[in-house]
Design a protein around this motif. Sequence first.
Motif, mmCIF file in Angstrom:
data_model
loop_
_atom_site.group_PDB
_atom_site.id
_atom_site.type_symbol
_atom_site.label_atom_id
_atom_site.label_comp_id
_atom_site.label_asym_id
_atom_site.label_seq_id
_atom_site.Cartn_x
_atom_site.Cartn_y
_atom_site.Cartn_z
ATOM 1 N N VAL A 13 -7.275 8.558 3.848
ATOM 2 C CA VAL A 13 -6.294 7.576 3.398
ATOM 3 C C VAL A 13 -4.889 8.152 3.573
ATOM 4 C CG1 VAL A 13 -7.855 6.512 1.720
ATOM 5 C CG2 VAL A 13 -6.416 8.433 1.019
ATOM 6 N N ARG A 14 -3.894 7.262 3.557
ATOM 7 C CA ARG A 14 -2.509 7.708 3.665
ATOM 8 C C ARG A 14 -2.157 8.617 2.486
ATOM 9 N NH1 ARG A 14 1.088 5.216 6.929
ATOM 10 N NH2 ARG A 14 2.763 5.636 5.449
ATOM 11 N N PHE A 15 -1.288 9.636 2.786
ATOM 12 C CA PHE A 15 -0.925 10.601 1.743
ATOM 13 C C PHE A 15 0.550 10.977 1.860
ATOM 14 C CE2 PHE A 15 -1.880 14.712 -0.620
ATOM 15 C CZ PHE A 15 -2.310 14.084 -1.773
ATOM 16 N N ASP A 16 1.336 9.993 2.199
ATOM 17 C CA ASP A 16 2.784 10.173 2.326
ATOM 18 C C ASP A 16 3.401 10.147 0.920
ATOM 19 O OD1 ASP A 16 5.500 10.009 2.766
ATOM 20 O OD2 ASP A 16 5.396 8.258 4.088
ATOM 21 N N GLY A 17 3.923 11.268 0.492
ATOM 22 C CA GLY A 17 4.470 11.383 -0.851
ATOM 23 C C GLY A 17 5.613 10.428 -1.130
ATOM 24 N N ARG A 18 6.235 9.869 -0.135
ATOM 25 C CA ARG A 18 7.321 8.909 -0.340
ATOM 26 C C ARG A 18 6.796 7.557 -0.807
ATOM 27 N NH1 ARG A 18 9.874 8.854 5.495
ATOM 28 N NH2 ARG A 18 7.659 8.338 5.799
ATOM 29 N N THR A 19 5.548 7.237 -0.431
ATOM 30 C CA THR A 19 4.991 5.920 -0.762
ATOM 31 C C THR A 19 3.705 5.993 -1.593
ATOM 32 O OG1 THR A 19 3.752 5.889 1.326
ATOM 33 C CG2 THR A 19 5.953 4.887 1.325
ATOM 34 N N VAL A 20 3.136 7.185 -1.716
ATOM 35 C CA VAL A 20 1.882 7.345 -2.455
ATOM 36 C C VAL A 20 2.124 8.248 -3.662
ATOM 37 C CG1 VAL A 20 -0.499 8.194 -2.374
ATOM 38 C CG2 VAL A 20 0.480 7.030 -0.378
ATOM 39 N N ARG A 21 1.870 7.727 -4.851
ATOM 40 C CA ARG A 21 2.001 8.546 -6.077
ATOM 41 C C ARG A 21 0.839 9.525 -6.179
ATOM 42 N NH1 ARG A 21 1.637 4.809 -10.715
ATOM 43 N NH2 ARG A 21 1.974 6.703 -11.945
ATOM 44 N N TYR A 22 -0.366 8.990 -6.022
ATOM 45 C CA TYR A 22 -1.554 9.839 -6.054
ATOM 46 C C TYR A 22 -2.746 9.041 -5.556
ATOM 47 C CZ TYR A 22 -2.120 7.479 -10.597
ATOM 48 O OH TYR A 22 -2.209 6.549 -11.600
ATOM 49 N N VAL A 23 -3.812 9.763 -5.261
ATOM 50 C CA VAL A 23 -5.086 9.169 -4.843
ATOM 51 C C VAL A 23 -6.149 9.641 -5.827
ATOM 52 C CG1 VAL A 23 -6.860 9.095 -3.041
ATOM 53 C CG2 VAL A 23 -4.424 9.086 -2.415
ATOM 54 N N GLU A 24 -7.026 8.730 -6.229
ATOM 55 C CA GLU A 24 -8.121 9.109 -7.110
ATOM 56 C C GLU A 24 -9.462 8.845 -6.425
ATOM 57 O OE1 GLU A 24 -6.325 8.840 -11.605
ATOM 58 O OE2 GLU A 24 -7.653 7.221 -10.943
ATOM 59 N N VAL A 25 -10.381 9.756 -6.643
ATOM 60 C CA VAL A 25 -11.755 9.612 -6.159
ATOM 61 C C VAL A 25 -12.668 9.635 -7.379
ATOM 62 C CG1 VAL A 25 -13.551 10.502 -4.647
ATOM 63 C CG2 VAL A 25 -11.131 10.833 -4.039
ATOM 64 N N THR A 26 -13.365 8.545 -7.597
ATOM 65 C CA THR A 26 -14.267 8.433 -8.749
ATOM 66 C C THR A 26 -15.704 8.573 -8.267
ATOM 67 O OG1 THR A 26 -12.719 7.042 -9.987
ATOM 68 C CG2 THR A 26 -15.034 6.931 -10.621
ATOM 69 N N TYR A 80 -2.806 4.916 -5.240
ATOM 70 C CA TYR A 80 -1.806 4.346 -6.135
ATOM 71 C C TYR A 80 -0.432 4.536 -5.501
ATOM 72 C CZ TYR A 80 -5.500 4.080 -9.635
ATOM 73 O OH TYR A 80 -6.658 3.775 -10.315
ATOM 74 N N ARG A 81 0.149 3.441 -5.044
ATOM 75 C CA ARG A 81 1.408 3.528 -4.302
ATOM 76 C C ARG A 81 2.592 3.523 -5.252
ATOM 77 N NH1 ARG A 81 0.726 -0.766 0.568
ATOM 78 N NH2 ARG A 81 2.508 -1.598 -0.574
ATOM 79 N N THR A 82 3.706 3.955 -4.758
ATOM 80 C CA THR A 82 4.923 4.018 -5.576
ATOM 81 C C THR A 82 5.451 2.641 -5.927
ATOM 82 O OG1 THR A 82 6.232 4.229 -3.545
ATOM 83 C CG2 THR A 82 5.612 6.273 -4.673
ATOM 84 N N ASP A 83 5.057 1.607 -5.173
ATOM 85 C CA ASP A 83 5.519 0.258 -5.484
ATOM 86 C C ASP A 83 4.599 -0.462 -6.464
ATOM 87 O OD1 ASP A 83 3.315 -0.244 -3.938
ATOM 88 O OD2 ASP A 83 4.364 -1.341 -2.352
ATOM 89 N N GLY A 84 3.600 0.257 -7.006
ATOM 90 C CA GLY A 84 2.703 -0.319 -7.994
ATOM 91 C C GLY A 84 1.429 -0.903 -7.428
ATOM 92 N N VAL A 85 1.323 -1.039 -6.133
ATOM 93 C CA VAL A 85 0.123 -1.581 -5.510
ATOM 94 C C VAL A 85 -0.980 -0.524 -5.519
ATOM 95 C CG1 VAL A 85 -0.867 -2.447 -3.354
ATOM 96 C CG2 VAL A 85 1.418 -3.187 -4.078
#
Length: 505
Positions: A450-463, A427-432
């Motif tokens: 996956v990318r994990f740059d806090g400037r562009t990534v809000r969070y990552v989910e694993v289901t 879930y990116r900070t730009d809504g994508v």
Amino acid sequence: MPAVGLLTLGLLVGTLGLPAASASDTTLPAPEVESTDAATDALTEVRELADGRTETGRDLTMALRELRLHQDELSPTDRTAARRLLNRPPTKYQWASEQVQQFGGVLVHWDAGTVTPAYVSQVGTVVNNVLATYTGSGYRAPKSDGTNGGVAAGLLDIYLVDFAAKGEFGLYGYCDSDAPPPNNGPYDVSAYCAFDNDYAEYPGTPDNTLNVTAAHELFHAVQFAYDYEEDRWFLEATATWVEDELYDDVNDNWQYLAASPLRQPRQSLDQWTETGLRQYGEWIFFRYLSERWPTRQGALPVIMRRLMDRVDGAAGGPDTYSMRAIERELKARGTSLAKVYADFSDANRRPQVTYEEGASYQAAAPSATWKLSKRHPDTRVRRTTVNHLASATARLVPGAKVAGDKWRLRVKLDLPSQHAAAVISSYRTDGVVKTRPVRLDRHGRGTAVVRFDGRTVRYVEVTLVNTSARYRCWRAQPDARVLYSCRGKPRDQRQPMLIRARAIR
């Protein structure tokens, strides 16, 4: 005891000099045959629903079905009570003067002085419109009950009842059948239905309440023309689904989303519970299917009618149980239940972009959330268990100092070797949102980065998803409080799943 033993005992009694029985002695009556647990539960459920002693929103239709199917297992006393509950409204409620009016293939019945002429006409119009929508979409019409309604053959009987005046508070309506199917089928039966006499005492407007009640209950009447004994969860979930298809602006079925896979992802999809509203909330799965495959015949998505065709228990029908019907329909569409259920589980994490009306839906909280930092970059191995057709979601959040192009999140999974899946979504900070399945080897192990740059990534989910739809069919206890597809025992409950996530660069 063998007969010879009884004879010997009688001779011994005689030699002890006990007096012989006189003509005036009375024989003790034989004990009354007791009701089975399943029959007792069915009778109790109908009584509680009719008396308003159970949770508002539950449907009487399926409870009446269970009582009819088990009425031969009742004691004579309980059977008498059941007959009163199973009578048609004029007898059950002791109508003083039954009135009828025909509207095409529909016959509306009411007790004199309890309904306005305008409302009778409104009901006739609504019922005909709903039935025309179903038949126009390729569904079978409700099966005729002959002259059981007391007038001409071939008409669908609709009874208008002042439920509140009869003490049946919270009851919206129901459909029933006078003739349950033989034990070995075919399983299609006729139907009649009952609605409230004005819906003045219910939440929402009377018009809206009549409309969605007619959509729901008349779909049960249609279902009866396919398979009266189909799985309860399937019949209730699909009848709740169709409400929103016919009356999209009413949204009465939103009330059940709190007890749905959307909000309760860790519970199995295909469950019917003796208490609660879960079987109604499961409509959201069929909404997902009908939005993913939206092709329509008439007013309704074809995929849903194809499911009814697959469960058809009438003569010559395939008589497939609910979950197998879904599996076969999805396979015919070039995919699988396992893949679709994994996609569904992940998509429910963001209902606002998944569903047409999803802006008004609410997702469940993650099963677990970890914030990873430079100092604490690792979750270590975490273990959970997931039931069949259920999921658990882990959320990974980059900490304040996890920022820069080189930061990645590495996720390692150790899942069951079969009937398991995982989806990772960023879930990116730009809504994508970027999502993809995690590739698992034959042992159920897999790794995703996956990318994990806090400037562009809000969070990552694993289901993590248990995709099993395997059952030992017809093994459920008669008095089971939770039932699944084919009244079966799921073979893959509480499957262990391990996850470890680490922020790396």
